[in-house]
Design a protein around this motif. Structure first.
Motif: not given
Length: 278
Positions: A95-120
């Motif tokens: 086990x590592x410290x990181x928890x399982x993410x749900x799709x909405x969790x990941x999308x919320x993180x991306x909303x808070x930290x705007x990705x680079x325009x070229x990111x995919x």
């Protein structure tokens, strides 16, 4: 070392895709820190989606929890609240410290930290259309809509991909025909022309076609350029997955670059960039 984002060869740029959110082979998969790093830098990165019990998707590859997490049983039978409390496992199974993410969790993180325009960010949906319900489709659309500009949804069942893509305006789609009847037919006939023609006909709206790199190279060895019809159709091609970058795979990567694939999926983006830095 420069960040592993792409390779340039003869005027053609090939993106380096961080498979399962890995920058280097020792990285555990699907950690939020690496995924956010990739998106901040403008990289191409891939995660997998599996349906959970509360009509949403978890960022996991397997249908069972045991290998990837500290949980047991099936993802499909596990509620979101339980999934969020599970730890991911590292490459050694611990086990590592990181928890399982749900799709909405990941999308919320991306909303808070705007990705680079070229990111995919590629969301690779591991299930078929029979697994989808109206609730799953609606929840998917609600999760991805705010960050859809940075996403592409892929999978081997284009009916499922179409249903989910329609739930979120601006979401791009991709198709991987290297599964099921399509792959079985190719293995039986060796008819690469029909294989790729049927793939393009199946997914006319796809932006990206995902092919196992072994198929790309086998077609080339037989005298058929499988990349050309994909480009002629106005689509890009991803060749997956280079697990290790070493003396046995570098010549294969050289040929993929010569064939002008648009993206190479690898578990070792740093190693791939370093090997071709000169």
């Amino acid at each position: 070392m420069s960040d592993p984002l792409y390779l340039e060869r003869d005027g053609h740029r090939t993106s380096i895709k961080w498979h399962r959110g890995r920058r280097k082979p020792i990285d555990p998969v699907f950690t939020g820190s690496r995924i956010l790093e990739a998106m901040r830098l403008g990289a191409s990165v891939e995660v997998d989606l599996v349906i959970h019990a509360d009509h949403g998707c978890a960022i996991l590859h397997n249908f069972a929890l045991d290998a990837e997490t500290t949980g047991t049983g099936l993802v499909r039978e596990t509620p979101a609240s339980v999934l969020r409390e599970l730890n991911l496992r590292g490459n050694d199974g611990q086990p590592i410290a990181d928890k399982v993410m749900l799709l909405e969790d990941l999308c919320a993180l991306l909303s808070k930290e705007k990705p680079h325009p070229d990111a995919l960010l590629q969301l690779d949906f591991k299930e078929g259309h029979a697994a989808l319900t109206p609730s799953i489709v609606a929840n998917f659309g609600a999760s991805v809509a705010p960050v859809a500009d940075y996403l592409i949804l892929s999978g081997g069942d284009f009916d499922a991909i179409g249903m989910l893509t329609n739930s979120a305006p601006k979401l791009r789609s991709g198709y991987d025909p290297c599964y099921g009847e399509s792959l079985a037919k190719l293995q039986a006939t060796g008819d690469y022309q029909t294989f790729i023609s049927e793939a393009l006909a199946t997914a006319p709206d796809a932006d990206m076609i995902y092919l196992a790199y072994e198929i790309v190279l086998a077609a080339d060895k037989s005298g058929f350029d499988i990349v050309a019809p994909i480009h002629a159709a106005g689509k890009r091609i991803d060749a997956w997955t280079i697990r290790q970058v070493d003396s046995s795979t570098i010549p294969l990567i050289e040929r993929l670059l010569a064939l002008k694939v648009d993206q190479i999926t690898t578990d070792d983006p740093e190693g791939l960039a370093a090997a071709f830095a000169s």
